[in-house]
Design a protein around this motif. Structure first.
Motif, short mmCIF file in Angstrom:
data_model
loop_
_atom_site.label_atom_id
_atom_site.label_comp_id
_atom_site.label_asym_id
_atom_site.label_seq_id
_atom_site.Cartn_x
_atom_site.Cartn_y
_atom_site.Cartn_z
N UNK A 4 5.37 -6.12 -6.42
CA UNK A 4 4.15 -6.77 -6.69
C UNK A 4 3.07 -5.87 -6.51
N UNK A 5 3.01 -4.95 -5.64
CA UNK A 5 1.62 -4.40 -5.12
C UNK A 5 1.46 -3.04 -6.21
N UNK A 20 1.36 -3.86 -9.35
CA UNK A 20 0.95 -4.48 -10.44
C UNK A 20 -0.56 -4.55 -10.34
N UNK A 21 -1.39 -4.40 -11.46
CA UNK A 21 -2.62 -5.06 -11.53
C UNK A 21 -2.59 -6.29 -12.10
N UNK A 22 -3.44 -7.51 -11.36
CA UNK A 22 -3.23 -8.71 -12.04
C UNK A 22 -4.47 -9.44 -12.29
N UNK A 81 3.45 -15.92 -13.63
CA UNK A 81 3.49 -15.95 -12.22
C UNK A 81 4.94 -15.78 -11.72
N UNK A 109 -1.57 -9.77 -5.62
CA UNK A 109 -0.69 -8.62 -6.22
C UNK A 109 -1.38 -7.50 -5.42
N UNK A 110 -1.92 -7.67 -4.31
CA UNK A 110 -2.55 -6.61 -3.38
C UNK A 110 -2.11 -7.09 -2.02
N UNK A 117 4.43 -15.19 -7.80
CA UNK A 117 3.60 -16.23 -7.18
C UNK A 117 4.70 -17.56 -7.19
N UNK A 163 -5.06 -15.92 -5.88
CA UNK A 163 -4.31 -15.52 -7.07
C UNK A 163 -4.49 -13.85 -7.31
N UNK A 219 -6.21 -2.20 -2.25
CA UNK A 219 -5.33 -1.58 -3.15
C UNK A 219 -4.83 -0.59 -2.73
N UNK A 270 -5.90 -12.92 -13.32
CA UNK A 270 -5.52 -14.21 -13.57
C UNK A 270 -6.52 -15.00 -14.30
#
Lengths: 442, 307
Positions: free
Chosen positions: B73-74, B76-78, B48, A220-221, B53, A216, B102, B80
């Motif tokens: 999406x790339x 964004x820093x996520x 999500x 995002x990468x 996701x 997860x 990244x 979870x």
């Protein structure tokens, strides 16, 4: 560097720099060598322990002519069976051999009394010696002159020299079917092990990633496809590294170490066969060695032959691994725990087991229809094709099989990526095949 | 203000329950945006969906005003809620690995990581294995790798869970600093105190619905409910009688110095100015303040349906 490259790098380093990898890679050849050598050594050093047998010979024709060898030592036990039996127990000998009075006419009148359990080899050695003696005695009764010379003349020892009749290169050098058969089977089993062991590594590490929730974080990468391919390729590189190290060790042994250990006359025989000598029997006589063994040796000590086999092995191992790893990846992505994976693994294990069965049948005929088709069909070809190669098959078969294998791999990756993309974020219920089918069309 | 993310009529059903039901959320650029709601309300599902996701059953997500695509999406820093790191890997190696994924060069990643490690005082963790870290320690690493590549949009799912007050404060400061540097921050939380401190906007999700959205100060003001406190010297009983038609006296107490404090609920149709005038005439008024409800009160009242 692209993301897939970074992932491959991580997967590779994580495994190759592990102590356990270095140990198994270096110790495995040692272990294999030990398995091959230790029994020989045991036999070589075991003959100090010959079993003592007392012979009670009522006919008087056998006892003197029995020859002791490394397993048995015959001594005279007089003419009284009861006394001999008693003495044998007291002296803690192996036993007593009783030979009847009319042994020449009645060959069944032989009895072995043992103080402990007997063995097949021992009994065979005794009976074959006695039958030889009886045969000789019976022949003698015919009173034929020069019998010994006649018998030497009559005796025939057939050695079949096999040659590959290649349309392009003409009659090739002599090949040993025993050697190629065994090499083929060993390769087949090794491939099976590689596919299953390294395939499971891919599956397990995906399950681990799923449970550690690292996926997860990565979502995002990295594209899920990159994650999956990175893992598969990374593990493939690990397997290749291990095989290359083993291959180098093997080639070194066959090209450098073995020749220097074997006696010079055997090596000169091997050299002349490798150079294309056709009269194997004559060469064998010169080197004082069994012709069949010499041919096998010459095949196994031919570095070019070994390298050729090794190249095919690596190509099919790579293709087979990629194909099966993609399947294992799909299974790993769809379950939460390794225990849940067994049912989904069935479609993976089935073709592999089938290939194993065909592999054993290869020993009889490496060029049967069955063998041909199993070495072309992609799911079994990674195991069967390398096993057929040592016995010499047309190049087009190898190429066709390899092309089919890699094409199937590409298709399988497409399927696996779809399952993977959805599966890695699914937790809880184990999906059924029906659900997996739905994911495919999602 | 420009929107960076807009979720429009998003609905997501799982077998057995609906996680999001026609939720619309607009997240302005440069804000610290809080997603609030009780457990199981659908916060994580919304996050999500934004992260792609989970695919929504209906509705759409707009990114910078256009339909969101996978590549977005790339950016964004996520982080979870369930933290994920490779347990067997060393901290430094792992941080480098994630940073390079990244898009940072090895050199750039190293420089930035060193800065962060010094800032958090964790330089000596570099060669520790992740499995040897405590939960709070792993959280810090996770935070660093989330923000390292300085994305325009940061999403934190329950960032404060597992942090002690000191580290939670550190985290708050960092989040505010990221916003000041131009990033948009979305985070989900139960921690109402942190919402008042750092959120500019919130959305309150309850039972799969967006039940309250807006700027934090406006929400608090608009749910003030006309409650005031007055502090004065004089006859409290007489004052109470005089105010009775327009106010409800909620509390009243006298302290030893001769001052009284009174908590009033001014009726909706009454004029606050006349109430102040009345108190001023009746007593010696020292202070008169509006009581703005805390987010905690609003949260509880909103969830209980008594807002």
């Amino acid at each position: 560097m692209s993301n897939i490259g970074i992932i491959i790098g991580r997967e590779y380093r994580e495994r190759v720099y592990k102590k356990s990898f270095i140990l198994t890679t270096l110790l495995m050849p040692v272990l294999m060598l030990a398995i091959a050598i230790v029994p020989t050594l045991l036999i070589m050093f075991a003959h100090g322990d010959a079993k003592r047998i007392e012979v009670v010979d009522m006919s008087g024709k056998i006892a003197d002519r029995l020859e002791s060898n490394e397993f048995v030592e015959f001594t005279s036990g007089g003419n009284d069976l009861q006394q001999a039996l008693k003495k044998s127990l007291e002296d803690d000998n192996f036993g007593v051999l009783y030979v009847g009075e009319n042994i020449i006419a009645d060959p069944n009148d032989v009895k072995l009394y043992t103080n402990s359990s007997s063995s097949m080899t021992m009994e065979e050695s005794i009976t074959s010696q006695i039958s030889d003696i009886i045969e000789a005695e019976r022949l003698k009764e015919y009173n034929i002159n020069n019998l010994k010379e006649i018998m030497d003349n009559v005796r025939a020892d057939v050695h079949l020299s096999t040659f590959r009749n290649d349309a392009e290169e003409g009659v090739d050098k002599s090949v040993s079917s025993a050697a190629t058969g065994i090499v083929g089977i060993i390769l087949g089993f090794m491939l099976y092990m590689v596919l299953v062991i390294y395939g499971s590594i891919v599956m397990q590490s995906i399950i681990e990633e799923k449970n550690s929730r690292i996926l997860e974080v990565m979502v995002s990468t990295v594209r899920p496809f990159d994650m999956m391919m990175g893992k598969i390729l990374g593990v493939a590189l690990v397997a290749l590294t291990q095989m290359l190290i083993w291959g180098v060790i093997l080639i070194l042994i066959s090209a450098v170490i073995m020749p220097s250990l074997l006696p010079a006359d055997i090596m000169s025989g091997v050299a002349s066969i490798q150079a294309g000598a056709t009269d194997v029997a004559a060469v064998a006589q010169m080197s004082d060695i069994d012709p069949e063994a010499l041919t096998a040796l010459s095949s196994l000590l031919d570095a070019g032959y070994i390298a050729g086999i090794f190249a095919t092995f690596v190509i099919f191992m790579t293709g087979g691994f990629l194909l099966y790893a993609a399947m294992y990846a799909a299974v790993g992505a769809s379950v939460d725990e390794i225990q849940d994976a067994s049912q989904l693994q069935t479609p993976i294990m089935l073709p592999l087991l089938l290939a194993e069965i065909v592999l054993i049948m290869l020993l009889n005929d490496p060029n049967s229809k069955l063998a041909f088709w199993f070495s072309i069909i992609p799911f079994t070809s990674p195991i069967i094709m390398p096993a057929r190669v040592p016995s010499g098959i047309p190049l087009w078969e190898v190429i066709l099989s390899a092309v089919l294998l890699f094409a199937t791999f590409a298709a399988m990756v497409w399927v696996a990526a779809k399952i993977y993309r959805i599966g890695i974020f699914m937790h809880g219920k184990k999906p059924s095949f029906k659900e997996l089918w739905r994911w495919l069309r999602y | 203000m420009a929107e960076i993310i807009r979720a429009e009529h998003v609905t997501k059903r799982f077998t057995g329950h609906t996680a999001l039901d026609d939720v619309t959320v607009s997240i302005p650029e440069g804000a610290v945006y809080g997603l609030l709601g009780p457990n199981g309300a659908g916060k994580t599902t919304l996050i999500r969906v934004i992260n792609r996701i989970t695919v929504p059953d209906s509705g759409k997500i707009l990114f910078n005003g256009r339909p969101m695509e996978q590549q977005d999406v790339y950016r964004i820093g996520y982080m979870p809620e369930e933290r994920g790191l490779y347990r067997k890997m060393k901290v430094g190696e792992q941080a480098l690995f994630l940073a390079r994924l990244k898009g940072l060069s090895r050199h750039e990643a190293l420089t930035r990581l060193k800065k962060w490690f010094v800032k958090f005082g964790i330089e000596d963790w570099w060669n520790k294995k992740v499995e040897d870290l405590s939960k709070g320690m792993a959280q810090k690493i996770q935070f660093i790798v989330t923000v390292l590549h300085e994305p325009k949009l940061l999403i934190f799912d329950e960032p404060f869970s597992g942090f002690d007050p000191i580290n939670a404060n550190l985290l708050k400061e960092e989040i505010l600093r990221l916003r000041d540097n131009g990033a948009t921050v979305i985070f989900s939380t139960h921690n109402m105190a942190s919402v008042e401190e750092i959120c500019d906007h919130i959305t309150l999700i309850n039972k799969s619905h967006n039940i309250l959205s807006g700027r934090v100060d406006e929400i608090r003001r608009s749910h003030g409910g006309n409650i005031f406190t007055a502090r004065f010297r004089g006859d409290a009983d007489a004052l109470a009688q005089r105010l009775a038609p327009s106010c409800e006296i909620m509390e009243s107490e006298n302290d030893l110095t001769g001052f009284s404090t009174m908590k009033l609920h001014v009726a909706d149709n009454a004029d606050v100015r006349s109430v102040i005038a009345a108190i001023n005439e009746e007593t010696e008024l020292r202070s008169f303040n509006e009581i703005i409800p805390s987010m905690n009160d609003i949260f509880i009242r909103a969830v209980n349906g008594t807002l």
